[in-house]
Design a protein around this motif. Structure first.
Motif, short mmCIF file in Angstrom:
data_model
loop_
_atom_site.label_atom_id
_atom_site.label_comp_id
_atom_site.label_asym_id
_atom_site.label_seq_id
_atom_site.Cartn_x
_atom_site.Cartn_y
_atom_site.Cartn_z
N LYS A 24 22.82 28.54 -27.93
CA LYS A 24 21.47 28.73 -28.44
C LYS A 24 20.43 28.68 -27.32
N ILE A 25 20.63 27.81 -26.34
CA ILE A 25 19.71 27.73 -25.21
C ILE A 25 19.76 29.02 -24.41
N GLN A 26 20.96 29.53 -24.17
CA GLN A 26 21.09 30.79 -23.43
C GLN A 26 20.45 31.94 -24.19
N LEU A 27 20.68 31.99 -25.49
CA LEU A 27 20.10 33.06 -26.30
C LEU A 27 18.58 32.97 -26.31
N SER A 28 18.05 31.76 -26.34
CA SER A 28 16.59 31.63 -26.33
C SER A 28 16.00 32.03 -24.98
N CYS A 29 16.77 31.90 -23.91
CA CYS A 29 16.29 32.37 -22.59
C CYS A 29 16.31 33.89 -22.52
N TRP A 30 17.25 34.52 -23.19
CA TRP A 30 17.38 35.97 -23.13
C TRP A 30 16.47 36.69 -24.11
N PHE A 87 13.98 35.06 -30.48
CA PHE A 87 14.77 33.91 -30.89
C PHE A 87 14.11 32.61 -30.46
N SER A 88 13.52 32.59 -29.26
CA SER A 88 12.85 31.37 -28.81
C SER A 88 11.63 31.07 -29.68
N LEU A 89 10.90 32.11 -30.09
CA LEU A 89 9.79 31.90 -31.01
C LEU A 89 10.28 31.44 -32.38
#
Length: 52
Positions: free
Chosen positions: A32-38, A42-44
């Protein structure tokens, strides 16, 4: 004064980690952390997850 900045950063980091853990996506926390960086959407979604 310098200790306050480290304490504030730790508080923000812990809060974000809790939001990531509560997200409904079935993935690991690291994933999830990696996906939010990409993916900014998703981070929002993580940041505003509890509001909707």
């Amino acid at each position: 004064m310098a200790e306050d900045g480290a304490r504030n950063l730790a508080t923000v980091r812990r809060s974000l980690l809790n939001l990531i853990k509560e997200h409904l996506l079935k993935d690991s926390v690291v994933g999830k952390i990696q996906l939010s960086c990409w993916d900014t959407e998703f981070s929002l979604e993580i940041l505003f997850f509890l509001l909707f």
